[in-house]
Scaffold this motif. Structure first.
Motif, PDB file in Angstrom:
ATOM      1  N   TRP A  97       7.247  -0.394   0.883  1.00  0.00           N
ATOM      2  CA  TRP A  97       5.956  -0.323   1.553  1.00  0.00           C
ATOM      3  C   TRP A  97       5.703  -1.562   2.410  1.00  0.00           C
ATOM      4  N   ILE A  98       6.134  -2.714   1.907  1.00  0.00           N
ATOM      5  CA  ILE A  98       5.700  -3.964   2.540  1.00  0.00           C
ATOM      6  C   ILE A  98       6.791  -4.712   3.309  1.00  0.00           C
ATOM      7  N   LYS A  99       8.045  -4.436   3.012  1.00  0.00           N
ATOM      8  CA  LYS A  99       9.131  -5.167   3.670  1.00  0.00           C
ATOM      9  C   LYS A  99       9.112  -4.905   5.182  1.00  0.00           C
ATOM     10  N   GLY A 100       9.027  -5.980   5.945  1.00  0.00           N
ATOM     11  CA  GLY A 100       9.069  -5.891   7.393  1.00  0.00           C
ATOM     12  C   GLY A 100       7.777  -5.455   8.068  1.00  0.00           C
ATOM     13  N   ARG A 101       6.728  -5.187   7.279  1.00  0.00           N
ATOM     14  CA  ARG A 101       5.453  -4.765   7.855  1.00  0.00           C
ATOM     15  C   ARG A 101       4.421  -5.877   7.738  1.00  0.00           C
ATOM     16  N   LEU A 102       3.440  -5.852   8.622  1.00  0.00           N
ATOM     17  CA  LEU A 102       2.295  -6.753   8.485  1.00  0.00           C
ATOM     18  C   LEU A 102       1.470  -6.274   7.298  1.00  0.00           C
ATOM     19  N   LEU A 103       1.107  -7.197   6.419  1.00  0.00           N
ATOM     20  CA  LEU A 103       0.256  -6.879   5.275  1.00  0.00           C
ATOM     21  C   LEU A 103      -1.157  -7.355   5.559  1.00  0.00           C
ATOM     22  N   ALA A 104      -2.120  -6.517   5.266  1.00  0.00           N
ATOM     23  CA  ALA A 104      -3.526  -6.884   5.415  1.00  0.00           C
ATOM     24  C   ALA A 104      -4.183  -6.821   4.042  1.00  0.00           C
ATOM     25  N   CYS A 105      -4.859  -7.893   3.666  1.00  0.00           N
ATOM     26  CA  CYS A 105      -5.585  -7.956   2.398  1.00  0.00           C
ATOM     27  C   CYS A 105      -7.017  -8.386   2.710  1.00  0.00           C
ATOM     28  N   HIS A 106      -7.962  -7.933   1.914  1.00  0.00           N
ATOM     29  CA  HIS A 106      -9.311  -8.449   2.145  1.00  0.00           C
ATOM     30  C   HIS A 106      -9.351  -9.932   1.791  1.00  0.00           C
ATOM     31  N   ASN A 107      -8.796 -10.276   0.635  1.00  0.00           N
ATOM     32  CA  ASN A 107      -8.764 -11.671   0.182  1.00  0.00           C
ATOM     33  C   ASN A 107      -7.308 -12.069  -0.053  1.00  0.00           C
ATOM     34  N   ALA A 108      -6.624 -12.408   1.028  1.00  0.00           N
ATOM     35  CA  ALA A 108      -5.188 -12.714   0.940  1.00  0.00           C
ATOM     36  C   ALA A 108      -4.912 -13.921   0.066  1.00  0.00           C
ATOM     37  N   SER A 109      -5.851 -14.857   0.001  1.00  0.00           N
ATOM     38  CA  SER A 109      -5.616 -16.057  -0.805  1.00  0.00           C
ATOM     39  C   SER A 109      -5.527 -15.720  -2.292  1.00  0.00           C
ATOM     40  N   PHE A 110      -5.990 -14.540  -2.685  1.00  0.00           N
ATOM     41  CA  PHE A 110      -5.812 -14.095  -4.067  1.00  0.00           C
ATOM     42  C   PHE A 110      -4.673 -13.077  -4.158  1.00  0.00           C
ATOM     43  N   ASP A 111      -4.802 -11.978  -3.417  1.00  0.00           N
ATOM     44  CA  ASP A 111      -3.857 -10.866  -3.565  1.00  0.00           C
ATOM     45  C   ASP A 111      -2.420 -11.254  -3.205  1.00  0.00           C
ATOM     46  N   TRP A 112      -2.252 -11.931  -2.069  1.00  0.00           N
ATOM     47  CA  TRP A 112      -0.890 -12.288  -1.660  1.00  0.00           C
ATOM     48  C   TRP A 112      -0.300 -13.338  -2.592  1.00  0.00           C
ATOM     49  N   LEU A 113      -1.106 -14.315  -3.010  1.00  0.00           N
ATOM     50  CA  LEU A 113      -0.601 -15.335  -3.934  1.00  0.00           C
ATOM     51  C   LEU A 113      -0.197 -14.723  -5.273  1.00  0.00           C
ATOM     52  N   LEU A 114      -0.936 -13.705  -5.714  1.00  0.00           N
ATOM     53  CA  LEU A 114      -0.592 -13.041  -6.967  1.00  0.00           C
ATOM     54  C   LEU A 114       0.754 -12.316  -6.838  1.00  0.00           C
ATOM     55  N   ILE A 115       0.969 -11.666  -5.706  1.00  0.00           N
ATOM     56  CA  ILE A 115       2.242 -10.981  -5.470  1.00  0.00           C
ATOM     57  C   ILE A 115       3.390 -11.998  -5.404  1.00  0.00           C
ATOM     58  N   VAL A 116       3.178 -13.075  -4.657  1.00  0.00           N
ATOM     59  CA  VAL A 116       4.207 -14.119  -4.541  1.00  0.00           C
ATOM     60  C   VAL A 116       4.542 -14.699  -5.910  1.00  0.00           C
ATOM     61  N   ASP A 117       3.511 -14.942  -6.724  1.00  0.00           N
ATOM     62  CA  ASP A 117       3.744 -15.464  -8.078  1.00  0.00           C
ATOM     63  C   ASP A 117       4.612 -14.510  -8.886  1.00  0.00           C
TER      64      ASP A 117
END
Length: 196
Positions: A97-117
């Motif tokens: 779903w996400i590889k190579g695509r732009l990801l949009a999150c409402h609160n990226a500082s939470f959602d993206w950091l959680l995924i990266v973790d």
């Protein structure tokens, strides 16, 4: 507010590609002295040319216990979360779903950091998105100009939805913050702001 100023303040939304994926997560709580919270679900919405094309939610067994506050917010109990598949089982399904695509999150500082973790925590294959877009931060200058209430992070999803006259999808979920319903709500907000 003039059309020219609106265009200037909303240029991040107007500059989004024709295709992107909106991502939202639900967790066992917040980041704290113990590190990242456990992930309990990931909601994904594919947007193509201003329309929702498809969506899916993946539930994940968290590595930390569910806090009472988080359970009240997302409606997922500790017992339910214990029966979710492990992150390593779900990640191969999420990755395409996400590889190579732009990801949009409402609160990226939470959602993206959680995924990266979680990628690092479970030594999973790197996500490699085309980029990460934070709807909340991008909307903040426009929201402030419109006098929409903002926290230090920007306007809430509820406040943006209310101002834009969008149906609040959480109402059908007894006001619970599900990852998929919040991803859809975020997608609707982004699509509407692109239309200004």
């Amino acid at each position: 507010m003039s059309l020219e100023l609106t265009n200037q303040l909303l240029w991040p939304f107007k500059s989004l590609p024709d295709e992107y994926v909106v991502v939202d997560t639900e967790s066992t709580g917040l980041f704290d002295s113990g590190g990242a919270p456990g992930m309990v679900s990931v909601g994904l919405v594919l947007v193509c040319k201003g329309k929702i094309k498809k969506s899916e939610e993946f539930f994940v067994r968290p590595h930390r216990p569910m806090t009472d506050e988080a359970s009240k917010i997302n409606g997922i109990t500790q017992k339910q979360a214990e029966h979710h598949p492990a992150f390593c089982e779900q990640w191969p399904k999420i990755l395409p779903w996400i590889k190579g695509r732009l990801l949009a999150c409402h609160n990226a500082s939470f959602d993206w950091l959680l995924i990266v973790d979680h990628i690092a925590r479970y030594n999973a294959v790197a996500a490699r998105p085309a980029g990460v877009f934070c709807c909340q931060r991008a909307a903040q200058p426009w929201a402030q100009a419109k006098e929409i209430p903002c926290s230090t992070r920007g306007p809430s999803l509820d406040k943006l939805s209310e101002y834009l006259g969008l149906e609040n999808l959480r109402h059908a979920q007894a006001n619970k913050h599900g990852a998929l319903v919040d991803a859809k709500q975020t997608a609707n907000v982004i699509i509407r702001l692109q239309q200004f």
